[in-house]
Write an enzyme that holds these catalytic residues in place. Structure first.
Site, short mmCIF file in Angstrom:
data_model
loop_
_atom_site.label_atom_id
_atom_site.label_comp_id
_atom_site.label_asym_id
_atom_site.label_seq_id
_atom_site.Cartn_x
_atom_site.Cartn_y
_atom_site.Cartn_z
N HIS A 125 0.87 -1.18 0.00
CA HIS A 125 0.00 0.00 0.00
C HIS A 125 0.91 1.23 0.00
CE1 HIS A 125 -2.79 2.98 1.74
NE2 HIS A 125 -3.77 2.16 1.43
N ASP A 202 3.33 -4.40 8.04
CA ASP A 202 2.10 -3.63 7.89
C ASP A 202 0.95 -4.61 8.06
OD1 ASP A 202 -0.21 -2.48 6.96
OD2 ASP A 202 0.68 -1.62 5.15
N GLN A 205 -4.29 -5.18 7.29
CA GLN A 205 -5.31 -6.11 6.79
C GLN A 205 -5.23 -7.48 7.48
OE1 GLN A 205 -7.69 -5.10 4.97
NE2 GLN A 205 -6.93 -3.27 3.94
N LYS A 228 -10.23 -0.31 10.86
CA LYS A 228 -10.43 -1.52 10.05
C LYS A 228 -10.76 -2.73 10.93
CE LYS A 228 -7.07 -0.11 6.51
NZ LYS A 228 -7.84 0.34 5.36
N CYS A 368 -4.70 2.44 -3.68
CA CYS A 368 -3.43 2.96 -3.14
C CYS A 368 -2.29 1.99 -3.39
CB CYS A 368 -3.54 3.29 -1.65
SG CYS A 368 -4.79 4.50 -1.28
N1 7TS Z 1 -1.64 -0.75 4.71
C1 7TS Z 1 -2.57 -1.54 4.14
C2 7TS Z 1 -2.22 -2.95 3.79
C3 7TS Z 1 -3.85 -1.03 3.93
O1 7TS Z 1 -4.77 -1.82 3.39
C4 7TS Z 1 -4.14 0.31 4.30
C5 7TS Z 1 -5.48 0.93 4.02
C6 7TS Z 1 -3.14 1.06 4.89
C7 7TS Z 1 -1.90 0.51 5.07
C8 7TS Z 1 -3.38 2.45 5.35
O2 7TS Z 1 -4.27 2.49 6.41
P1 7TS Z 1 -4.75 3.88 7.00
O3 7TS Z 1 -5.71 3.51 8.08
O4 7TS Z 1 -3.54 4.58 7.49
O5 7TS Z 1 -5.39 4.62 5.87
N2 7TS Z 1 -6.18 0.35 2.97
C9 7TS Z 1 -7.27 0.83 2.36
C10 7TS Z 1 -7.88 0.16 1.32
O6 7TS Z 1 -7.51 -0.93 0.88
N3 7TS Z 1 -8.94 0.89 0.91
O7 7TS Z 1 -9.00 1.99 1.65
C11 7TS Z 1 -7.96 1.98 2.55
#
Ligand code: 7TS
Length: 417
Positions: A125, A202, A205, A228, A368
């Protein structure tokens, strides 16, 4: 129902699942972007603001002590949830992105120098890619990439040449938000450590969807987002090994993170306070604790089992759709509940729009992950993602919606002529 896991009972806990969109019941298949919240999490927010709103770590009065106790209790809950050795290894930040950037600034600037190497993967990401590009540029370091094969797996053979004595950090996702692939992070950690590199995982997910044990994984840093995992937005977590936190410089300066402030210099509080400058996101941290309680009640093994069977069900159905190209591994055991696909002749945004007309929420776009899109030669994919509250009937609705998109855009008909 599976292993006593009653999805209909789970659904009762999520008030938003009663919402109608265009007069039809909502089918929410975008939990990889953000999850829905159970009533217990919503209640926790209301309870804090209604009964004991006060700043933490300051006031010597009852309300502040209550707020502080609840805030620190949430830290302990999060620590236990990922089997961290102590609550002091848990830093509350805004989200995964901020957790990774904290490592970039507080660890990276002191530990990555000219000609050093940072290794990440092609499936990251942007939030686990751009910070390392910036650090590499700032420090004159080299950013290296572990490639992804056609099935959506990391090409681990590449590690032999990619990891060297100059590798300072390997930063890799546990579960891909596009491919769903579960990466063998434990093995990657082991190989990184052999060369003296640290490893950041990371887990945005993975932590929401399966049991994660940081001590077993032996990662040095782990980042994830509360929103999430059924928690509120605005709170995320960085886990780091205690000796690293001790050695790291503060991320931000200000109140609450100091030991002693003089006109010429200051000294720092111990972790985690050293990394939590200013008034923290008290309400959302406490509500994240409520989300952890809720997930523990469901049982993370059962959450994973439920998603596994739903993913298997979805993959079986998607396989039958003519003109559908699926990304990521076909075996559900090695993937999370995320399915990305494209349809011949129908743009992913059009799929999402047709599905929205049926009250089905999915995400379409590059997620992303622009380098990963380039790897597979697509500009975008459609993506459905599942959580503990999703059902096989909702997967059926998704498949019906995909057929409708094909009908509307005429391509399935053309293909069968
Ligand atoms: N890493 C992964 C694997 C992610 O899926 C996401 C967000 C992030 C980092 C960033 O998370 P945040 O809470 O800092 O934004 N992924 C997604 C997605 O797949 N669709 O919207 C956000």
């Amino acid at each position: 129902m599976q292993n006593g896991f009653d999805v209909q009972a789970v659904r009762q806990d999520f008030p938003i699942l009663d919402v109608q969109v265009h007069g039809k019941p909502l089918v929410y298949l975008d939990s990889a972007a953000t999850s829905q919240k159970p009533q217990a999490v919503i209640d926790s927010l209301v309870d804090y603001y209604t009964r004991y709103n006060a700043n933490v770590h300051r006031g010597i009065y009852t309300l502040s002590e209550q707020a502080t106790a609840a805030y620190e209790d949430a830290r302990a809950k999060v620590a236990r949830f990922i089997n961290a050795p102590s609550p002091e290894c848990i830093i509350f930040v805004r989200n995964t992105t901020e957790a990774i950037n904290l490592v970039r600034f507080a660890w990276g600037f002191d530990n990555v120098g000219a000609n050093d190497e940072i290794l990440i993967s092609e499936m990251e990401h942007h939030s686990n890619l751009v910070p390392w590009q910036l650090l590499a540029q700032d420090r004159g370091a080299e950013l290296r990439y572990l490639r992804v094969n056609n099935e959506g797996r990391l090409m681990l053979d590449g590690l032999d040449v990619l990891i060297t004595e100059r590798t300072r950090l390997i930063a890799v996702s546990h579960v891909s938000n596009v491919l769903g692939t579960i990466n063998p992070v434990k093995g990657i950690v082991k190989r990184g450590h052999k060369f003296g590199s640290l490893v950041l995982v990371d887990a945005a997910q993975s932590v929401p969807h399966m049991p994660v044990d940081v001590q077993e994984m032996d990662c040095d840093f782990l980042a994830f987002s509360g929103h999430k995992m059924m928690g509120p937005t605005g709170v995320g977590v960085l886990y780091a090994k205690p000796h690293l936190l001790e050695a790291m410089r503060p991320f931000m300066g200000g109140g609450s993170m100091i030991r002693k402030v003089m006109l010429s210099e200051s000294t720092w509080a111990d972790a985690p306070q050293k990394f939590e400058a200013g008034t923290p996101n008290i309400a959302d941290v406490i509500a994240l604790g409520a989300a952890v309680d809720y997930l523990n009640e469901l049982g993370m093994d059962d959450v994973r089992e439920h998603e596994l069977s739903l993913t298997q069900y979805a993959l079986d159905a998607l396989r039958e759709v003519t003109g559908l190209r699926m990304f990521g591994p076909w075996e559900p055991q090695t993937r999370g509940g995320v399915v990305s696909f494209v349809l011949d002749g129908v743009h992913p945004h059009d799929i999402a729009q047709i599905l929205d007309s049926e009250a089905i929420a999915i995400r379409a776009g590059h997620h992303c992950c622009q380098p990963l899109m380039r790897r597979y030669n697509v500009a975008a994919t459609a993506r459905a993602s599942f959580y503990a509250y999703n059902t096989e009937e909702e997967v059926d609705a998704l498949i019906d919606g995909i057929h409708k998109a094909q009908r509307v855009f005429g391509h399935a008909v053309e293909r069968s002529l």
